[in-house]
Design a protein around this motif. Structure first.
Motif, PDB file in Angstrom:
ATOM      1  N   HIS A  41       6.192  -2.204  -0.859  1.00  0.00           N
ATOM      2  CA  HIS A  41       4.802  -2.277  -0.389  1.00  0.00           C
ATOM      3  C   HIS A  41       4.583  -1.352   0.806  1.00  0.00           C
ATOM      4  CE1 HIS A  41       3.111  -5.360  -2.971  1.00  0.00           C
ATOM      5  NE2 HIS A  41       4.251  -6.024  -2.877  1.00  0.00           N
ATOM      6  N   ASP A  45       2.119   1.927   0.717  1.00  0.00           N
ATOM      7  CA  ASP A  45       1.052   2.036   1.713  1.00  0.00           C
ATOM      8  C   ASP A  45       1.179   3.352   2.477  1.00  0.00           C
ATOM      9  OD1 ASP A  45      -1.169   1.013   3.263  1.00  0.00           O
ATOM     10  OD2 ASP A  45       0.290   0.814   4.900  1.00  0.00           O
ATOM     11  N   THR A  49      -1.625   6.425   2.364  1.00  0.00           N
ATOM     12  CA  THR A  49      -2.499   6.534   3.526  1.00  0.00           C
ATOM     13  C   THR A  49      -1.996   7.441   4.635  1.00  0.00           C
ATOM     14  OG1 THR A  49      -1.504   4.568   4.520  1.00  0.00           O
ATOM     15  CG2 THR A  49      -3.477   4.237   3.170  1.00  0.00           C
TER      16      THR A  49
END
Length: 71
Positions: A41, A45, A49
């Protein structure tokens, strides 16, 4: 998935998993599934981003999407 013998749609997925293996799995040994899930995760992420690919001229993906005019 693309049709048989037509791998064009798989290129994006293969690229992502290549980066994932190179940047995460080849450097860390996970002792349980919770640690693996958390690391996945965090990496996804970061990938979506924060990373700065060369084709975005020094912007991370979120900044690059924000500067594009709405269509």
């Amino acid at each position: 998935m693309s049709r048989k013998a037509n791998c064009y749609n798989n290129a994006i997925t293969e690229n992502f998993f290549g980066h994932l293996k190179e940047e995460l799995f080849h450097r860390v040994r996970f002792h349980n599934t919770e640690a693996l899930t958390k690391a996945l995760h965090e990496h996804i992420d970061w990938y979506n981003t924060e990373r700065i690919p060369t084709k975005f001229n020094g912007f991370n993906p979120a900044e690059y999407r924000a500067q594009r005019p709405a269509s």
